[in-house]
Design a protein around this motif. Structure first.
Motif, PDB file in Angstrom:
ATOM      1  N   VAL A  99      15.588 109.175 -19.156  1.00 40.46           N
ATOM      2  CA  VAL A  99      16.311 108.039 -18.567  1.00 40.46           C
ATOM      3  C   VAL A  99      17.725 108.461 -18.150  1.00 40.46           C
ATOM      4  N   LYS A 100      18.482 108.992 -19.095  1.00 42.45           N
ATOM      5  CA  LYS A 100      19.888 109.286 -18.797  1.00 42.45           C
ATOM      6  C   LYS A 100      20.203 110.774 -18.692  1.00 42.45           C
ATOM      7  N   SER A 101      19.183 111.614 -18.861  1.00 42.37           N
ATOM      8  CA  SER A 101      19.407 113.059 -18.878  1.00 42.37           C
ATOM      9  C   SER A 101      20.122 113.516 -17.610  1.00 42.37           C
ATOM     10  N   ASP A 102      21.149 114.317 -17.813  1.00 38.44           N
ATOM     11  CA  ASP A 102      21.912 114.843 -16.684  1.00 38.44           C
ATOM     12  C   ASP A 102      21.524 116.302 -16.460  1.00 38.44           C
ATOM     13  N   ASN A 103      21.489 117.044 -17.555  1.00 38.87           N
ATOM     14  CA  ASN A 103      21.107 118.462 -17.471  1.00 38.87           C
ATOM     15  C   ASN A 103      19.884 118.731 -18.321  1.00 38.87           C
ATOM     16  N   PHE A 104      19.012 119.567 -17.798  1.00 44.45           N
ATOM     17  CA  PHE A 104      17.838 119.970 -18.565  1.00 44.45           C
ATOM     18  C   PHE A 104      17.957 121.457 -18.889  1.00 44.45           C
ATOM     19  N   PRO A 105      17.257 121.918 -19.919  1.00 44.45           N
ATOM     20  CA  PRO A 105      17.259 123.354 -20.199  1.00 44.45           C
ATOM     21  C   PRO A 105      16.719 124.121 -18.976  1.00 44.45           C
ATOM     22  N   ASP A 106      17.156 125.380 -18.831  1.00 47.25           N
ATOM     23  CA  ASP A 106      16.794 126.180 -17.651  1.00 47.25           C
ATOM     24  C   ASP A 106      15.306 126.164 -17.326  1.00 47.25           C
ATOM     25  N   GLU A 107      14.489 126.286 -18.400  1.00 44.83           N
ATOM     26  CA  GLU A 107      13.047 126.444 -18.140  1.00 44.83           C
ATOM     27  C   GLU A 107      12.401 125.209 -17.514  1.00 44.83           C
ATOM     28  N   TYR A 146      18.443 108.546 -14.171  1.00 45.60           N
ATOM     29  CA  TYR A 146      19.855 108.713 -13.821  1.00 45.60           C
ATOM     30  C   TYR A 146      20.024 109.691 -12.657  1.00 45.60           C
ATOM     31  N   LYS A 147      19.333 110.834 -12.756  1.00 48.75           N
ATOM     32  CA  LYS A 147      19.459 111.850 -11.701  1.00 48.75           C
ATOM     33  C   LYS A 147      18.968 111.337 -10.357  1.00 48.75           C
ATOM     34  N   GLU A 148      18.033 110.391 -10.394  1.00 51.08           N
ATOM     35  CA  GLU A 148      17.506 109.849  -9.138  1.00 51.08           C
ATOM     36  C   GLU A 148      18.265 108.593  -8.702  1.00 51.08           C
ATOM     37  N   GLY A 149      19.370 108.319  -9.389  1.00 51.51           N
ATOM     38  CA  GLY A 149      20.246 107.239  -8.949  1.00 51.51           C
ATOM     39  C   GLY A 149      19.948 105.867  -9.538  1.00 51.51           C
ATOM     40  N   HIS A 150      19.214 105.823 -10.658  1.00 49.96           N
ATOM     41  CA  HIS A 150      18.896 104.524 -11.257  1.00 49.96           C
ATOM     42  C   HIS A 150      19.552 104.386 -12.631  1.00 49.96           C
ATOM     43  N   ALA A 151      20.288 103.297 -12.792  1.00 47.93           N
ATOM     44  CA  ALA A 151      20.894 103.026 -14.108  1.00 47.93           C
ATOM     45  C   ALA A 151      20.177 101.807 -14.696  1.00 47.93           C
ATOM     46  N   ILE A 152      19.247 102.069 -15.589  1.00 47.88           N
ATOM     47  CA  ILE A 152      18.469 100.981 -16.187  1.00 47.88           C
ATOM     48  C   ILE A 152      18.527 101.141 -17.701  1.00 47.88           C
ATOM     49  N   LYS A 153      18.685 100.022 -18.382  1.00 50.11           N
ATOM     50  CA  LYS A 153      18.768 100.099 -19.850  1.00 50.11           C
ATOM     51  C   LYS A 153      17.408 100.424 -20.445  1.00 50.11           C
ATOM     52  N   ARG A 154      17.453 101.329 -21.421  1.00 48.18           N
ATOM     53  CA  ARG A 154      16.198 101.751 -22.032  1.00 48.18           C
ATOM     54  C   ARG A 154      15.422 100.582 -22.634  1.00 48.18           C
TER      55      ARG A 154
END
Ligand code: BT5
Length: 320
Positions: free
Chosen positions: A212-220, A229-237
Motif C-alpha cells: 500500500v505505502k511502500s516507497d522502496n523495495f529491495p533490489d531483487e 502509493y507508487k502508482e499515485g493512490h493514497a488509500i487507507k489500509r
C-alpha cells in the motif's frame, strides 16, 4: 475481549467530530478520569489524532492510516468474515499464526499484522512485508466442500481484491492464479494453504499481501513490485481491508452455499492479465511456451501449447 483502550476508542469513533467530556467517557465505561486520559495518550501514540479542549473533552479527528480492529469493524457489513480480527504489530507470518490457532478459532477469523518478519510466498518463496507499508493478513475459512474444490478460493480472493480496489478508482488486473497486477507490476500476492483429510477440509488459510505505502523495495523485486502509493493512490489500509472482506464474503458465500462462480469467473476473465497472451507454463521440471486461451467456468486456466495440445490448469504457475 475488548480492552479498555479499545472501548475508549470505540466511544470516540461513535462520537467522531464532536467533543465528549472525560467525565462522560469515564462514567459510561466505568473507569477513572485518569484511566481515560492514559488511554487517550496511548491512542495518540498509536497515531490517532485526538483533539482536547478544557471543559469540552476529547474529539477524534483523524485516524491516519492505522490498522485497528475497531476502525475496521466499526462500519463493516459482513456476517462472518472479519467479525473477529486479531491484530499484531509484528509477527513472523500471519498465515503461520492463524494455523497455530485454527483449531480454536471461528470461521472468518482474520489475523492482520503491521509487519511480517517471515512473510511467505508460494513454494517457500519470501514475501517482503515491511512495517506499516502494506496489508499483510490471513483469513481462516472452514468450508464444507471437498478438498478438490478449494483451489478456486484463490481466484475468489483475486476477484474480491480487484472489486475492492475498483471502489477506490484503482483498476488492477489478475495474473492467474494468485497475483494482482497494477500497471504491469505486482501489487498483491495471494497464498492459499489448506489442512485436509482425503475427503474433508479441516481449514483453509487465505493469505493476502498488498503493497500500500511502500516507497522502496529491495533490489531483487524493485523491477517487478509496485504499491498503491507508487502508482499515485493514497488509500487507507483499513478502508481497503473492509472492502476486501465485504467483496470476498459475497463471492465466497455464492460459491460454498450455491456453487455459483458466475461473478468470480466473469471478473477473472475481464480482468485477466494473461488471456490472449503468450505465456510460459512453469512446472518443477520445465518451462513451456503456451498461449493463454481462457478461464473456464470453474476457474481453470485453459492453455494451448506450441504443438496444438490444450490443457486446463487447475493450479500452478505461469509467467508472461
Ligand atoms: C505470493 O507468492 O505472491 C503470495 C504472497 C502472499 C503474502 C501474504 S502476506 C499475508 C500472508 N502471510 C504470509 O506469510 N504470506 C501471506 P508467490 O507467487 O510465490 O510470489 C512470491 C514472489 O513475489 C517472490 O519470490 C518475489 O519475487 C515477489 N515478492 C516478494 N515480496 C513482494 C512484495 N512485497 N511485492 C511484490 N512482489 C513481491
Amino acid at each position: 475481549m475488548m480492552t479498555l483502550k479499545d472501548r475508549v476508542l470505540k466511544y470516540l469513533i461513535r462520537n467522531k467530530g464532536s467533543f465528549v467530556s472525560g467525565e462522560k467517557i469515564s462514567e459510561s465505561l466505568g473507569i477513572s478520569r485518569a484511566a481515560v486520559w492514559k488511554h487517550i495518550s496511548s491512542l495518540r501514540q498509536d497515531g490517532f489524532e485526538i483533539d482536547s479542549a478544557s471543559r469540552r473533552g476529547y474529539m477524534l479527528i483523524g485516524d491516519a492510516d492505522i490498522i485497528n480492529p475497531q476502525i475496521i469493524s466499526d462500519s463493516l457489513r459482513t456476517s462472518f468474515i472479519g467479525k473477529k480480527i486479531i491484530y499484531m504489530d509484528s509477527i513472523g507470518s500471519t498465515n503461520d499464526h492463524i494455523k497455530s490457532i485454527a483449531g480454536g478459532s471461528t470461521d472468518g477469523t482474520v489475523v492482520i499484522a503491521n509487519e511480517q518478519t517471515k512473510g511467505k510466498g508460494r513454494m517457500g518463496r519470501y514475501w517482503h512485508s515491511q512495517k506499516g507499508d502494506g496489508i499483510w493478513m490471513s483469513m481462516l475459512l472452514k468450508p464444507h466442500i471437498a478438498p478438490n474444490k478449494a483451489s478456486i478460493i484463490t481466484q475468489i480472493a483475486g476477484a474480491a481484491i480487484v472489486k475492492a480496489l475498483d471502489e477506490f478508482g484503482v483498476s488492477a488486473m489478475i495474473k492467474w492464479p494468485n497475483d494482482i497486477i497494477l500497471n504491469g507490476k505486482k501489487l498483491c500476492g495471494i497464498l492459499t494453504e489448506m489442512a485436509a483429510e482425503i475427503d474433508r477440509i479441516n481449514y483453509i488459510v487465505l493469505g493476502m499481501g498488498m503493497n500500500v505505502k511502500s516507497d522502496n523495495f529491495p533490489d531483487e523485486i524493485s523491477d517487478i513490485a509496485t504499491s498503491l502509493y507508487k502508482e499515485g493512490h493514497a488509500i487507507k489500509r483499513a478502508d481497503i481491508i473492509r472492502s476486501i472482506f465485504e467483496n470476498f464474503e459475497r463471492l465466497y458465500v455464492d460459491y460454498i452455499k450455491n456453487d455459483d462462480l458466475k461473478e468470480v469467473v466473469e471478473i477473472c476473465r475481464e480482468r485477466s492479465a494473461v488471456i490472449g497472451k503468450d505465456i510460459y507454463v512453469i512446472t518443477w521440471s520445465e518451462k513451456k511456451k503456451a498461449r493463454a486461451l481462457d478461464i473456464s467456468q470453474n476457474g481453470d486456466l485453459l492453455v494451448e501449447y506450441k504443438d496444438g495440445r490444450k490443457e486446463s490448469l487447475v493450479s500452478g504457475e505461469v509467467s508472461i
